[in-house]
Design an enzyme around this catalytic site. Structure first.
Site, short mmCIF file in Angstrom:
data_model
loop_
_atom_site.label_atom_id
_atom_site.label_comp_id
_atom_site.label_asym_id
_atom_site.label_seq_id
_atom_site.Cartn_x
_atom_site.Cartn_y
_atom_site.Cartn_z
CG ASN A 221 -15.85 -1.23 20.29
OD1 ASN A 221 -16.17 -1.20 21.48
ND2 ASN A 221 -16.73 -1.27 19.32
CB SER B 178 -13.35 -1.27 14.70
OG SER B 178 -13.56 -1.91 15.90
N GLY B 179 -15.44 0.69 16.50
CA GLY B 179 -15.54 1.56 17.69
C GLY B 179 -16.16 2.91 17.39
CB SER C 230 -14.63 -4.69 18.54
OG SER C 230 -14.54 -4.64 17.15
CD GLU D 9 -11.13 -3.54 10.35
OE1 GLU D 9 -10.34 -4.42 10.00
OE2 GLU D 9 -11.99 -3.71 11.26
N1 ADP Z 1 -24.46 7.03 20.60
C1 ADP Z 1 -23.61 6.65 21.55
N2 ADP Z 1 -23.73 7.15 22.78
C2 ADP Z 1 -22.89 6.78 23.76
N3 ADP Z 1 -21.91 5.91 23.60
C3 ADP Z 1 -21.70 5.37 22.38
C4 ADP Z 1 -22.57 5.71 21.31
N4 ADP Z 1 -22.15 5.02 20.24
C5 ADP Z 1 -21.09 4.29 20.66
N5 ADP Z 1 -20.83 4.48 21.94
C6 ADP Z 1 -19.71 3.89 22.72
O1 ADP Z 1 -18.76 3.42 21.86
C7 ADP Z 1 -18.52 2.03 22.03
C8 ADP Z 1 -18.32 1.37 20.70
O2 ADP Z 1 -19.48 1.36 19.96
P1 ADP Z 1 -19.86 0.20 18.95
O3 ADP Z 1 -21.20 0.51 18.44
O4 ADP Z 1 -19.66 -1.12 19.57
O5 ADP Z 1 -18.83 0.42 17.82
P2 ADP Z 1 -18.67 -0.38 16.45
O6 ADP Z 1 -19.84 -1.31 16.38
O7 ADP Z 1 -18.73 0.66 15.44
O8 ADP Z 1 -17.44 -1.04 16.55
C9 ADP Z 1 -19.77 1.51 22.69
O9 ADP Z 1 -19.45 0.40 23.50
C10 ADP Z 1 -20.21 2.71 23.49
O10 ADP Z 1 -19.52 2.70 24.72
MG MG Z 2 -19.86 -3.20 16.19
#
Ligand code: ADP
Ligand code: MG
Length: 1108
Positions: free
Chosen positions: A157, A107-108, A160, A389
């Site tokens: 996150n 996650s995150g 999330s 996780e």
């Molecule tokens: N390629 C990226 N460039 C910049 N920021 C990113 C990138 N990938 C993720 N982030 C940052 O990380 C945070 C979490 O990403 P997210 O995709 O929601 O994570 P997950 O879905 O894996 O939980 C995003 O809100 C963003 O701020």
């Molecule tokens: Mg996500």
């Protein structure tokens, strides 16, 4: 020329982990860190992309980047998620292979972001057009909606995803998107009623309360205050960097784009509000008489409002919170709920309400975005699912999630190996068995239908009797004890029997990615996921279309006594479908890694990354990939890249690429066991070999670069030199031209000056000469003139002198001669000479006179009186005679021009002159008057017609005269006519004939000497006419009348001449009496007119004015 680039160019660390040498965990992490520090967040393991979350926006997702990666080969550019998306999209479009993109990670770690990047890339590169753009927009806009309802802030996150999402994007044969299908997996619904510390409920609750208008909130019976709602944790209600209000508007907008109706949106919000209200319903215990505790709702206001929102009856819901009806074999048993059960029921309702609402949203979105056309679609699946996780406290959810990841790992291994194997077969390379860990055994431990953990949990849940989490653990301990991946404190062969890190109520599973300790508490309940039927029936009864749909099992008609499938069962089933779905597709992996726990950029926490790398099985991944040959490359790019390493292949290889590569390899003396030749690719067993090649290439490139540099510098210097030389020539030529021009101009100028001076000098000289010459000439002329003058005067003098002398001589001589002659001829001279000389002299004078007269003759006019003066007095007579002769002659000449008539006129005039000139004073005034004769034009005048016919002869004169009366001397007018024979008097007025006197009877005519016009016609005595007496007449044309009378009488031969008497006193015979007519000079007092007066009987006195 297109520049061929490669992943290997300008590499930071190694772009592909397969090439890592040596391959250890440390070097792996070091490579990741090195790249991360240089902002290279993407690294490959073969075709798998590792993505490190940078936690800040990097400038690598611009439209330019999209263009850069578009239609490029995977290994051509540095690693990027776009390369993977492009590869997947092109293989879908061009090779008709369905694709799936599997995004995993903690996650995150950036899974959701990655999935969005993939979708946006595909949207950017696929076809365009109104319809296509609408589909794209709907697909992209489904994200904010699902994120609002399915995402929440967690400690890891801020956004999330609390659900698993798999989205199939459907394309037509051209690669244009047609639509999509979204599947959701296991929403973390427990979050609706309770959130861990530092976390929030789903975004939508906060968005609604902050972003909705007051009006909307009022309609939903909500207040803009998070603290009013029990379900909303307060410790992190607002998240920095998250604008709930703005997001609410974005969500509403997205819902509109996706196709939600206004009333649908309203219903959804009503349900969200209802969940919040539900959380505020509280219970209090009430003791019953049978000693049992019963629950009662504390404050019914919230319940009331919620019922109003959902359109349910308050009493029905109230009852559902107090009783539970159990139906068994046609029997209905109602039991009361205690407070704890009531709260459980409430929360179960809230969770179900929310999770079903979420599922409905997914279905609704699918309804909008699903492809319209029925034709076969190509599909690209994007899986954004929660990653492995491992928490301190892992429960049922983690178990389920990790199971899912285990399955994904398995499919990953299967597909990767299969692909590898297929490639070897395709390329005709011998397949050597690869040693790797297959996690099928762990999957089996969990999902086996007989003795799998999930099967046992279901069994336990369905079992009659008391079922607790402990009984479930006991069961596990007995059945799974032998499994090598299962551990528990009680398992017999546990190596950690004495390990107190393994608590009593826990079991541990050694997942492919690490060991996870699960606490069994809540497993049974969560698996059961019970919602009392009374509640679902109460919901079904609600007068709210959406609620009714969400609780179909509440329909009393369709009462189903069977238990609903357990959560575990459902999940296993959906994972099964997902797996079989994924297996039909070509997989593409994105492995997301979180570099730190602080959501901070630039921090690379090695232990954290190491942990993730381990449970993601990345090392495994590399090993599998490297099992046979670590690196492979098609012959053409390979030859292109390394051809400079061998003289035979540099700079161009003419033959087939494979032969070139073979020549290259033998030439470089690479050991034969290090590589194999496939059909289209060369396979390199060890990364070392590749790096050896790369190193050689680098050196060679440096040499080549030096060579190129050398040649280029040489060329540049030479061209610069040539340019300089050329410029120098140009400059020189221009300068020379300029200098020559200057010089020429100077010379020209000097020449002109010299020339002008010379010319000036010459001119002056010439002028001087000319002036001198002129002066000389003038002098000469003057001298000559003077000289000639002198000469002439001298000559003149001489001539004069000579002439004088000659003259003198002649005179003297003449005198001498004369003297001599006179002396000689003296004796003869006296007699004749004088006469002769005289005659001669006279002759000479006459001659001279006549000649002179001839030239001085006056004009030919007879009246010209001039005449030249007489030169000598002795010519007096001659001169007058000549004058007379000349006059006569010119008169004759004049006369000779006359016609007969004119001649007659002049003859008459002449006769008048003869008669009256110097006799009568009247005459001179008549000279100028022409004699007209007929003044009256008798013949023409009709008045006198009778008269003229009476006078048959030609009338020579006709005029009016006055006949003087003897009595008083007064005149009366009479017509006077004269013919050749008669004189006729007639009355002037009537023309009556008064007297006709033949001329033969006329004796004479008397008139005075004066200027009057009186005349008397005297008749012959005794003639017939004389009886009446003479006529005394007066006429204005007296001279003419008398002249004519005289002429006629003189022309007639038979008559004697008529006498004309001109006297101032004559007698007139009036019948018997003779009267004397006397003319006197009138005094001035009588005036200018002639007056005639009778003086006495015998005298008529005519006074005539003196002629002036
Ligand atoms: N390629 C990226 N460039 C910049 N920021 C990113 C990138 N990938 C993720 N982030 C940052 O990380 C945070 C979490 O990403 P997210 O995709 O929601 O994570 P997950 O879905 O894996 O939980 C995003 O809100 C963003 O701020
Ligand atoms: Mg996500």
């Amino acid at each position: 020329m297109e520049v061929k680039t490669s992943l290997l160019d300008n590499m930071i660390g190694v772009g592909d982990m397969v090439l890592l040498e040596p391959l250890t965990e440390d070097s792996f992490l070091e490579n990741l860190k090195k790249r991360f520090d240089h902002n290279e967040i993407y690294t490959y393991i073969g075709s798998v992309v590792i993505s490190l979350n940078p936690y800040r926006s990097l400038p690598i997702y611009t439209p330019d980047k999209v263009e850069e990666y578009r239609n490029r080969n995977f290994y051509e550019l540095s690693p990027h998620i776009y390369a993977l998306a492009d590869e997947a999209y092109r293989s879908l479009r061009d090779q008709d292979k369905d694709q799936c993109i599997l995004i995993t990670g903690e996650s995150g770690a950036g899974k959701t972001e990655a999935s969005k990047l993939v979708m946006s890339y595909v949207a950017a590169v696929c076809g365009k057009g109104q319809e296509v753009n609408k589909v794209k927009e709907q697909l992209l806009q489904s994200n904010p909606v699902l994120e609002a309802f399915g995402n929440a802030k967690t400690v890891r996150n801020d956004n999330s995803s609390r659900f698993g999402k798999y989205m199939d994007i459907e394309f037509d044969f051209k690669g244009d998107p047609l639509g999509g299908v979204i599947s959701n997996y296991l929403l973390e619904k427990s979050r609706v009623v309770k959130q861990p510390r530092g976390e929030r409920n789903f975004h939508i609750f906060y968005q609604l309360l902050s972003g909705a208008s007051d009006d909307t909130l009022k309609k939903l019976k909500l207040e803009r205050d998070f603290s009013k709602y029990n379900y909303l944790s307060l410790d992190s209600a607002t998240v920095s960097g998250l604008d709930d209000a703005a997001n609410f508007r974005t969500v509403r907008n997205a819902m509109q784009i996706v196709g939600f109706m206004e009333d649908e949106m309203q219903s959804v919000l009503e349900l969200v509000a209802a969940v919040l209200k539900l959380g505020n319903i509280e219970f209090k215990p009430e003791s019953r008489c049978n000693g049992m505790d019963e629950s009662r709702i504390k404050d019914k206001n919230d319940l009331k409002e919620m019922c109003e929102l959902l359109g349910t009856e308050q009493s029905v819901l109230e009852r559902a919170f107090s009783y539970r009806t159990v139906e068994a074999k046609m029997e209905k048993v109602s039991t009361t709920l205690n407070v704890a059960q009531a709260y459980y029921a409430r929360d179960a309702l809230a969770k179900n309400l929310y999770s079903r609402l979420f599922s409905w949203l997914v279905t609704r979105i699918n309804g909008s975005i699903k492809a319209q056309a029925k034709t076969r679609h190509k599909v690209m699946g994007v899986l954004d699912i929660y990653g492995f996780e491992i928490f301190e406290d892992n429960s049922f959810e983690q178990f389920i999630i990790n199971y899912c990841n285990e399955k994904l790992q398995q499919i990953f291994i299967e597909l990767t190996l299969r692909e590898e194997q297929e490639e070897y077969i395709r390329e005709g390379i011998e397949w050597t068995n690869i040693e790797y860990f297959n996690n099928a055994v762990i999957c089996d431990l969990i999902e086996n239908n007989q003795n799998g953990i999930l099967a046992m949990l279901d069994e336990e849940c369905l079992r009659p009797g008391t079922v607790t989490d402990e009984t479930f653990l006991d069961k596990l301990n007995t059945i799974c004890a032998d499994h090598q991946h299962f551990e528990s404190r009680l398992s017999k062969n546990s190596k950690f029997l004495n390990d107190h890190s393994l608590p009593h109520n826990c079991f541990r599973i050694q997942h492919y990615a690490g060991k996870v300790l699960y606490r069994v508490e809540g497993f049974v309940d969560k698996n059961n996921d019970l919602l009392y039927r009374d509640l679902s029936q109460a919901m079904y009864k609600a007068n709210h279309s959406l609620i009714k749909q969400l609780f179909p099992e509440g329909n009393p008609v369709k009462v189903n006594l069977k238990r609903p499938p357990t959560a575990g069962f459902q999940f296993k089933a959906s994972v099964g479908t997902l797996m079989s779905n994924l297996q039909t597709k070509n997989p593409n992996y994105i492995r997301c890694i979180k570099p730190n726990d602080k959501k901070a950029s630039h921090i690379f926490n090695e232990s954290l990354v190491c942990h993730q790398a381990r449970y993601l099985g990345l090392m495994e991944n590399v090993r599998v990939r490297r099992a046979g040959y670590a690196f492979r490359q098609a012959y053409e790019p390979c030859l292109e890249r390394y051809k400079m390493l061998c003289k035979n292949t540099w700079p161009h290889w003419k033959g087939p690429a494979r032969q070139g590569v073979e020549v290259l390899m033998t030439n470089l003396q690479v050991p034969a066991e290090e590589y194999s030749y496939g059909r289209s690719k060369i396979f390199i067993r060890n990364p070392r070999t590749l790096f050896f090649l790369e190193e050689k290439r680098k050196q060679c490139l440096e040499d080549l670069a030096t060579l190129i540099q050398k040649i280029y510098r040489g060329w540049k210097c030479r061209s610069h030199f040539l340019l300089l030389k050329k410029s120098q020539i140009v400059v020189a030529s221009w300068y020379r031209r300029y200098a020559q021009q200057k010089k020429y101009q100077k010379i020209k100028h000097s020449t002109t000056v010299v020339q002008s001076y010379t010319r000036g000098w010459q001119a002056r000289k010439l002028l001087r000469e000319l002036k001198y010459q002129k002066k000389c000439e003038e002098a000469v002329t003057t001298i000559a003139a003077f000289w000639h003058g002198t000469q002439a005067r001298r000559e003149l003098r001489r001539l004069k002198e000579e002439a004088r002398r000659k003259h003198a001589v002649a005179v003297i001589w003449a005198y001498w001669q004369g003297l001599k002659v006179r002396r000689e001829y003296r004796k003869f001279f006296r007699a004749n000479a004088g006469k002769k000389i005289y005659n001669f002299t006279i002759q000479r004078i006459m001659q001279k006179y006549f000649l002179g007269l001839k030239s001085k003759l006056p004009s030919m006019s007879p009246i010209d009186k001039t005449w030249p003066a007489r030169p000598y007095s002795f010519l007096d007579g001659v001169h007058a005679e000549l004058r007379r002769i000349f006059h006569l002659w010119r008169c004759k000449k004049y006369r000779s021009q006359f016609t007969e008539e004119k001649k007659a006129v002049y003859e008459e005039k002449l006769e008048a002159s003869e008669l009256f000139k110097d006799k009568k004073a009247l005459y001179p005034s008549s000279v100028r008057q022409p004699f007209k004769g007929d003044y009256l034009e008798i013949s023409k005048n009709p008045k006198y017609q009778k008269l003229s016919s009476a006078v048959d002869e030609k009338i020579l004169l006709a005029d009016v005269v006055n006949k003087i009366n003897r009595a008083n001397g007064k005149g009366s007018p009479r017509l006077f006519l004269l013919t050749k024979k008669n004189v006729v008097l007639a009355d002037q007025k009537t023309g009556q004939l008064k007297a006709n006197v033949p001329l033969t009877d006329l004796a004479s005519v008397s008139t005075s000497t004066q200027t009057d016009g009186f005349f008397a016609l005297k008749l012959k005595e005794g003639s017939a006419s004389a009886i009446k007496g003479d006529f005394l007449l007066s006429s204005d044309h007296l001279i003419e009348m008398i002249t004519k009378l005289h002429r006629i009488s003189s022309m007639a031969a038979d008559r004697e001449k008529l006498n004309i008497d001109i006297l101032d006193e004559f007698l007139v015979q009036f019948k018997q009496d003779k009267v004397c007519v006397k003319f006197i000079q009138g005094s001035p007092k009588n005036g200018n007119s002639v007056s005639c007066k009778r003086k006495n009987n015998r005298l008529l006195e005519v006074s005539v004015p003196a002629s002036s």
